[in-house]
Design an enzyme around this catalytic site. Structure first.
Site, PDB file in Angstrom:
ATOM      1  N   ASP A 129      -2.145  -7.968  -5.248  1.00  0.00           N
ATOM      2  CA  ASP A 129      -2.636  -6.857  -4.663  1.00  0.00           C
ATOM      3  C   ASP A 129      -3.171  -5.731  -5.552  1.00  0.00           C
ATOM      4  O   ASP A 129      -2.928  -5.520  -6.690  1.00  0.00           O
ATOM      5  CB  ASP A 129      -1.467  -6.119  -3.903  1.00  0.00           C
ATOM      6  CG  ASP A 129      -1.895  -5.670  -2.560  1.00  0.00           C
ATOM      7  OD1 ASP A 129      -3.070  -5.266  -2.328  1.00  0.00           O
ATOM      8  OD2 ASP A 129      -0.892  -5.337  -1.765  1.00  0.00           O
ATOM      9  N   CYS A 178       0.781  -1.424   0.054  1.00  0.00           N
ATOM     10  CA  CYS A 178      -0.063   0.005  -0.068  1.00  0.00           C
ATOM     11  C   CYS A 178       0.917   1.355  -0.111  1.00  0.00           C
ATOM     12  O   CYS A 178       0.470   2.149  -0.841  1.00  0.00           O
ATOM     13  CB  CYS A 178      -0.931   0.034   1.086  1.00  0.00           C
ATOM     14  SG  CYS A 178      -1.219  -1.356   1.852  1.00  0.00           S
ATOM     15  N   ARG A 214       7.160 -10.915   5.890  1.00  0.00           N
ATOM     16  CA  ARG A 214       6.605 -10.636   7.382  1.00  0.00           C
ATOM     17  C   ARG A 214       7.322 -11.745   8.208  1.00  0.00           C
ATOM     18  O   ARG A 214       7.146 -12.850   7.838  1.00  0.00           O
ATOM     19  CB  ARG A 214       5.229 -10.531   7.229  1.00  0.00           C
ATOM     20  CG  ARG A 214       4.661  -9.524   6.558  1.00  0.00           C
ATOM     21  CD  ARG A 214       3.156  -9.679   6.452  1.00  0.00           C
ATOM     22  NE  ARG A 214       2.279  -8.574   5.245  1.00  0.00           N
ATOM     23  CZ  ARG A 214       1.136  -8.676   5.079  1.00  0.00           C
ATOM     24  NH1 ARG A 214       0.327  -9.695   5.781  1.00  0.00           N
ATOM     25  NH2 ARG A 214       0.706  -7.813   4.130  1.00  0.00           N
ATOM     26  N   LYS A 222     -15.241  -3.789   5.415  1.00  0.00           N
ATOM     27  CA  LYS A 222     -14.590  -4.453   4.462  1.00  0.00           C
ATOM     28  C   LYS A 222     -15.618  -5.675   4.388  1.00  0.00           C
ATOM     29  O   LYS A 222     -16.478  -5.906   5.143  1.00  0.00           O
ATOM     30  CB  LYS A 222     -13.428  -5.099   5.072  1.00  0.00           C
ATOM     31  CG  LYS A 222     -13.655  -6.016   6.248  1.00  0.00           C
ATOM     32  CD  LYS A 222     -12.049  -6.560   6.639  1.00  0.00           C
ATOM     33  CE  LYS A 222     -12.432  -7.607   7.947  1.00  0.00           C
ATOM     34  NZ  LYS A 222     -11.491  -8.544   8.305  1.00  0.00           N
ATOM     35  N   GLN A 281       1.261 -11.129  -2.882  1.00  0.00           N
ATOM     36  CA  GLN A 281      -0.005 -10.759  -3.098  1.00  0.00           C
ATOM     37  C   GLN A 281      -0.630 -10.305  -4.275  1.00  0.00           C
ATOM     38  O   GLN A 281       0.147  -9.577  -5.093  1.00  0.00           O
ATOM     39  CB  GLN A 281      -0.262  -9.650  -2.065  1.00  0.00           C
ATOM     40  CG  GLN A 281      -0.147 -10.071  -0.644  1.00  0.00           C
ATOM     41  CD  GLN A 281      -0.338  -8.747   0.088  1.00  0.00           C
ATOM     42  OE1 GLN A 281       0.160  -7.617  -0.050  1.00  0.00           O
ATOM     43  NE2 GLN A 281      -0.914  -8.893   1.309  1.00  0.00           N
ATOM     44  N   HIS A 300      -4.932  -1.471  -5.450  1.00  0.00           N
ATOM     45  CA  HIS A 300      -5.183  -0.439  -4.457  1.00  0.00           C
ATOM     46  C   HIS A 300      -5.928   0.543  -5.386  1.00  0.00           C
ATOM     47  O   HIS A 300      -5.552   1.114  -6.421  1.00  0.00           O
ATOM     48  CB  HIS A 300      -3.965   0.508  -3.900  1.00  0.00           C
ATOM     49  CG  HIS A 300      -3.459  -0.689  -2.718  1.00  0.00           C
ATOM     50  ND1 HIS A 300      -2.342  -1.280  -2.877  1.00  0.00           N
ATOM     51  CD2 HIS A 300      -3.937  -0.791  -1.481  1.00  0.00           C
ATOM     52  CE1 HIS A 300      -1.921  -2.068  -1.765  1.00  0.00           C
ATOM     53  NE2 HIS A 300      -2.901  -1.776  -0.830  1.00  0.00           N
TER      54      HIS A 300
HETATM   55 ZN   LIG Z   1      -3.239  -2.251   0.997  1.00  0.00          ZN
END
Ligand SMILES: [Zn+2]
Ligand SMILES: [Zn+2]
Length: 629
Positions: free
Chosen positions: A336, A287, A316, A418, A334, A338
């Site tokens: 991912d 992000c 992580r 969410k 991911q 945004h």
């Molecule tokens: Zn994010």
């Protein structure tokens, strides 16, 4: 994506849930502990809760050996036959301390010491066995109907590797032998599908202590499957109006300080290096990097929505005891995305994300999908009115889906509501994959803005979304879903050509070349091994098509394919087979995007929420062109 949970943990904390099955299972754990103490009088008992599919008990003792399963079960059967009553006693904390100290149960003593002074403590006794416990239990040991000791594992006291190493025994219990039998068959099936075993058997991936625990090495075959999955993700992102971005794996500490990750996520951050007087960290999330791209220029309301997607690899720290195959790792990628949107775009964009997620999961064969909507928690950031409008929009999205969903009131993150999607796999196990999360916080932390039609500066809303979640984890789910027998479009080797004799070896090579030239993945087995051995090898590797060729096939220029399910297909001309295989191998395409609907004007002025295109049953991109000037 913001959610740090990769794996759904079993329910195993604290009190015994009060349903008959959990009561019986927890009672069975007492009986098992009693059995172990009868066999090993020096063993110390730690804790023994019921879990989702059974129970376990932790002991401080020498490691157990395979033969112990039968010995413990035999001892448990005796205790059950004795039909001893479970008796509850309530004593003062001090009396409890004295009792468990006198029995040398140091772990129980430690638990009692953490109970406030003056409190009362309950314990349960059957026969000579005493366990600190709130209960409830069944009446007598004879009420335990059907049980099985399943496996041994290492564990740590209080789950902390700095504490004593304990020996855990897993077991399960059911109300009837029949139910137990069915459960054991399901376990057997899960083992047959275990991605860690199949990963080795099919040579898909490995991990190496020299590289480090929790870091995946993708071997060529596994890498190919992953490539196909990622290729599909990129293509579909582009078709849905996303733009692809790439961002670095390391960043200055300040970036993560601004995002808040440094403060709230510290124990999961990897590395930390000092270079040129600046501190750097390894990327835990994508992000902040996508935000940096947003911030690289002044944005106008016309630019929104901006949809960035990246197969972003993040690192992580996870405790080594928590690592588990591909399901919980330390480095993962991911799928991912945004989105930076205006508040009035929340409904449309979240709807697109949810449709996209459903389509992707369907495409991979997952039809049984559960949806969850989580709303404002007690402590939240931002304007309650904005939350209300956002939640209204999200509920509208869910209602229009025409599918049942579950509300988790107050279950949202402090930064926004969410939507989560959970899939059920071929043997009924649930996996959380997709998540779509609104975020009012990060745009504030980074002071993100866009220029509104009236020239004023407004703050965009962010959406974090991951559709398949972690690619590593999704690969594990895929491997287990198919038990390693990937569908044709994913299979790293689609056909293996087996020569019957040395004379047919040349033809086998020709067939392979012909298949490869058509873009198919084929290889030849021209070894001197017996045909039976070659067939078994191909079956072990779960290759979709075996093509056995002999001299007659060579002369007639035909092939007789055989599927991995063992079905022998009639001989057909080589060219026909190549054409057929190519047709069957096509990567699936999301059908919900009809060409006629894929062209919509983009960059229009803010529309009124009522003009939402999401009332249509299918999702569609607003922009057919993934690049903006
Ligand atoms: Zn994010
Ligand atoms: Zn108990």
């Amino acid at each position: 994506m913001k959610d740090k949970e990769q794996v759904i943990r079993p329910r195993d904390k604290g009190d015994v849930p009060d349903d008959p099955l959990s009561r019986m299972r927890h009672s069975a754990s007492h009986v098992m502990a009693d059995a172990v103490r009868r066999l090993r009088p020096n063993a110390k008992v730690a804790i023994g809760p019921s879990i989702e599919t059974g129970f376990y008990y932790d002991f401080d003792t020498e490691p157990f050996e395979p033969g112990d399963v039968e010995r413990i079960e035999a001892e448990m059967r005796k205790i059950i036959a004795e039909n001893l009553p479970f008796e509850r006693r309530v004593v003062s904390r001090d009396e409890a301390l004295k009792l468990f100290r006198s029995r040398g149960e140091k772990y129980k003593v430690e638990i009692i010491e953490s109970i406030p002074e003056g409190d009362e403590v309950s314990y349960f006794q059957h026969g000579d066995f005493i366990d600190l416990c709130r209960g409830p239990h069944v009446e007598r040991t004879g009420d335990i109907k059907a049980f099985k000791v399943l496996s041994f594992a290492g564990a740590y006291w209080r789950g902390d590797e700095r504490n004593a190493q304990l020996q855990r025994i897993y077991g399960t219990a059911f109300g009837s032998e029949q139910e137990l039998k069915e459960h054991l068959a399901r376990l057997e099936e899960a083992k047959r599908r275990d991605h860690r075993l199949l990963g080795k058997q099919l040579d898909l991936y490995s991990m190496d202590d020299l590289v480090g625990p929790g870091f995946v090495l993708w071997h060529p075959k596994g890498a190919f499957v992953r490539f196909q999955v990622e290729d599909l993700i990129r293509r579909e992102n582009l078709r849905r109006g996303y733009e692809l971005v790439y961002t670095p794996h390391v960043a200055r500490e300040q970036l993560l300080e601004t995002s808040g990750h440094l403060a709230h996520y510290k124990e999961n951050l990897f590395g930390g290096m000092e270079l040129d007087g600046q501190r750097f960290l390894v990327k835990p999330m994508n992000c902040p990097f996508h935000i940096a791209i947003y911030r690289s220029q002044m944005r106008s309301y016309r630019d929104l929505p901006l949809r960035y997607s990246e197969l972003g690899t993040v690192y992580r720290y996870e405790r080594s005891g928590a690592l588990h195959g591909l399901l919980r790792v330390r480095g993962f990628t991911q799928d991912d995305g945004h989105l930076f949107i205006r508040e009035d775009q929340i409904g449309d964009e979240v709807a697109r994300c949810v449709h996209f997620a459903l389509d992707m999961l369907n495409l991979f064969g997952f039809k049984d999908i559960e949806l969850f909507l989580s709303t404002r928690p007690e402590s939240f950031m931002g304007d309650a009115a904005v939350w209300d409008r956002a939640e209204e929009a999200l509920k509208g999205v869910m209602d229009r889906l025409g599918r049942p969903y579950q509300m988790d009131e107050g279950g949202g993150a402090f930064y926004g509501p969410k939507i989560d999607l959970k899939i059920k796999d071929a043997i009924g196990r649930e996996w959380q994959c997709s998540t779509v999360q609104l975020d009012f916080q990060l745009p504030l932390n980074f002071d993100l803005e866009y220029v509104a039609p009236d020239g004023s500066r407004q703050r965009p809303v962010m959406v974090h979304r991951a559709l398949l979640g972690s690619i590593e984890r999704f690969m594990a789910v895929l491997i287990e879903q198919h038990a390693g027998a990937f569908p044709l479009w994913l299979a790293p080797v689609q056909a293996r050509v087996l020569s019957v004799s040395e004379k047919a070896a040349d033809y086998a090579t020709q067939v392979v070349e012909r298949l490869r030239f058509a873009g198919l993945r084929a290889e030849a087995d021209t070894t001197a091994d017996k045909l039976g051995a070659k067939v078994r090898r191909a079956q072990m590797e779960k290759i979709p098509y075996m093509v056995v060729v002999g001299e007659k096939d060579m002369a007639a220029h035909v092939v007789s394919p055989r599927t991995r399910e063992g079905q022998q297909q009639p001989a057909e001309p080589l060219d026909d087979f190549v054409r057929r295989l190519a047709e069957e191998s096509v990567m699936p395409q999301l059908l919900s995007l009809q060409p006629s609907q894929a062209s919509q004007p983009s960059g229009a002025a803010p529309a009124s929420p009522s003009s939402s295109p999401i009332s249509q049953p299918i999702s569609q991109p607003t922009s057919g062109v993934p690049g903006k000037p």
